[in-house]
Write a protein that holds these residues in place. Structure first.
Motif, short mmCIF file in Angstrom:
data_model
loop_
_atom_site.label_atom_id
_atom_site.label_comp_id
_atom_site.label_asym_id
_atom_site.label_seq_id
_atom_site.Cartn_x
_atom_site.Cartn_y
_atom_site.Cartn_z
N GLY A 151 31.04 44.44 34.41
CA GLY A 151 30.10 43.46 33.88
C GLY A 151 30.73 42.44 32.97
O GLY A 151 30.26 41.30 32.88
N ASP A 152 31.80 42.83 32.27
CA ASP A 152 32.44 41.90 31.33
C ASP A 152 33.10 40.71 32.02
O ASP A 152 33.42 39.71 31.38
CB ASP A 152 33.50 42.64 30.50
N LEU A 153 33.33 40.83 33.33
CA LEU A 153 33.94 39.72 34.05
C LEU A 153 33.01 38.52 34.17
O LEU A 153 33.46 37.38 34.32
CB LEU A 153 34.35 40.18 35.46
N GLY A 154 31.70 38.77 34.14
CA GLY A 154 30.74 37.69 34.27
C GLY A 154 30.72 37.05 35.64
O GLY A 154 30.48 35.85 35.78
N TRP A 155 30.98 37.84 36.67
CA TRP A 155 31.09 37.32 38.03
C TRP A 155 29.77 37.29 38.79
O TRP A 155 29.71 36.66 39.85
CB TRP A 155 32.09 38.15 38.82
N LEU A 156 28.75 37.99 38.32
CA LEU A 156 27.52 38.07 39.07
C LEU A 156 26.91 36.68 39.27
O LEU A 156 26.86 35.88 38.35
CB LEU A 156 26.53 38.99 38.36
N PHE A 157 26.46 36.42 40.50
CA PHE A 157 25.91 35.12 40.90
C PHE A 157 26.95 34.00 40.81
O PHE A 157 26.64 32.88 40.39
CB PHE A 157 24.67 34.78 40.08
N THR A 158 28.18 34.35 41.19
CA THR A 158 29.26 33.36 41.27
C THR A 158 29.98 33.53 42.61
O THR A 158 29.85 34.58 43.26
CB THR A 158 30.28 33.54 40.14
N PRO A 159 30.76 32.53 43.03
CA PRO A 159 31.55 32.69 44.26
C PRO A 159 32.51 33.87 44.21
O PRO A 159 32.80 34.48 45.24
CB PRO A 159 32.30 31.36 44.36
N GLN A 160 33.00 34.20 43.01
CA GLN A 160 33.92 35.34 42.89
C GLN A 160 33.25 36.64 43.35
O GLN A 160 33.88 37.48 44.01
CB GLN A 160 34.40 35.50 41.44
N ALA A 161 31.98 36.82 42.99
CA ALA A 161 31.26 38.02 43.42
C ALA A 161 31.10 38.04 44.93
O ALA A 161 31.20 39.10 45.56
CB ALA A 161 29.89 38.05 42.75
N MET A 162 30.88 36.89 45.52
CA MET A 162 30.74 36.80 46.97
C MET A 162 32.07 37.12 47.67
O MET A 162 32.09 37.80 48.70
CB MET A 162 30.24 35.42 47.36
N VAL A 163 33.16 36.63 47.10
CA VAL A 163 34.48 36.94 47.66
C VAL A 163 34.74 38.44 47.60
O VAL A 163 35.24 39.04 48.57
CB VAL A 163 35.59 36.18 46.89
N LEU A 164 34.39 39.07 46.49
CA LEU A 164 34.58 40.52 46.34
C LEU A 164 33.78 41.29 47.38
O LEU A 164 34.31 42.20 48.04
CB LEU A 164 34.17 40.95 44.93
N ALA A 165 32.52 40.92 47.57
CA ALA A 165 31.68 41.61 48.55
C ALA A 165 32.21 41.43 49.96
O ALA A 165 32.28 42.38 50.75
CB ALA A 165 30.24 41.11 48.45
#
Length: 230
Positions: free
Chosen positions: A94-108
């Protein structure tokens, strides 16, 4: 009347594609960016590990391979849910702050593509004649040289795995919807935009995006066939 309406939608979709519509091509750009990075990470992790697994026998090998093959059929929405929980405020990332960002989509998308790349590479490498490895060893080849040579022999299968990984990434809806949120101008990709625009009755834009998505899939397979022939 229905025929005229369908023709009008098709004509407008074609116009959107060739008119350089900024909103449409921004969605395409983000799609290629997200799926491209996902494929890059999946290839970086999946090809070497798949080759390593395909060349070795060890205790627990069957169990590990079964896990990989199971991962090839992961329900995307479950992957999205897991990534969402990891990236949420209460999650361990959670500390990464990636939720609802392109980074989260890349991870998924990477998680979805990785088992496909790894599993197909592993199968392709395993199909290479074991005698080749013995020959290379007798000539004093290092582990890295052996792996590169075996991967060269199994390149057709590796290419198929990469194309399958790209297809899984670029065509995903549920996972990227969960972790990206389908935010206009930020996390809206072709698949999520198609769902949204269809629900809103904006069939012209949805169809234009669908045509581009099919074209990308066709081009990816065309490149794969071309590389295999070469």
């Amino acid at each position: 009347m229905i025929g005229k309406r369908k023709r009008a939608i098709l004509n407008e979709a074609i116009r959107l594609i060739f008119s350089g519509d900024s909103s449409l091509w921004e969605i395409v750009r983000l799609t290629l960016l997200v799926s491209g990075f996902a494929l890059l990470f999946a290839a970086f992790l999946g090809v070497p590990s798949g080759a390593w697994l395909g060349m070795r026998q060890f205790r627990g090998e069957r169990w590990l391979k079964s896990v990989i093959y199971t991962g090839m059929g992961f329900p995307p929405v479950v992957v999205g849910l897991v990534v969402f929980m990891l990236l949420s405020r209460q999650g361990i990332l959670g500390d990464l702050g990636w939720l609802f960002t392109p980074q989260a989509m890349v991870l998924a998308q990477t998680i979805l593509a990785l088992p496909l790349v790894m599993g197909v590479t592993m199968t392709a490498v395993h199909a290479v004649r074991p005698e080749l490895r013995l020959q290379l060893r007798s000539l004093g080849a290092t582990d890295g040289q052996v792996m590169r040579t075996v991967l060269s022999e199994a390149r057709f299968g590796v290419i198929v795995g990469l194309v399958a990984g790209f297809g899984a990434a670029v065509s995903e809806v549920g996972a990227v919807m969960l972790v990206g949120g389908n935010i206009e101008g930020k996390t809206r990709v072709m698949t999520t935009a198609i769902v949204l625009e269809t629900r809103q009755g904006n069939f012209e834009l949805a169809l234009a995006l669908g045509v581009i998505l099919l074209t990308l899939a066709f081009l990816a397979n065309l490149v794969a066939v071309r590389l295999q022939r070469e």
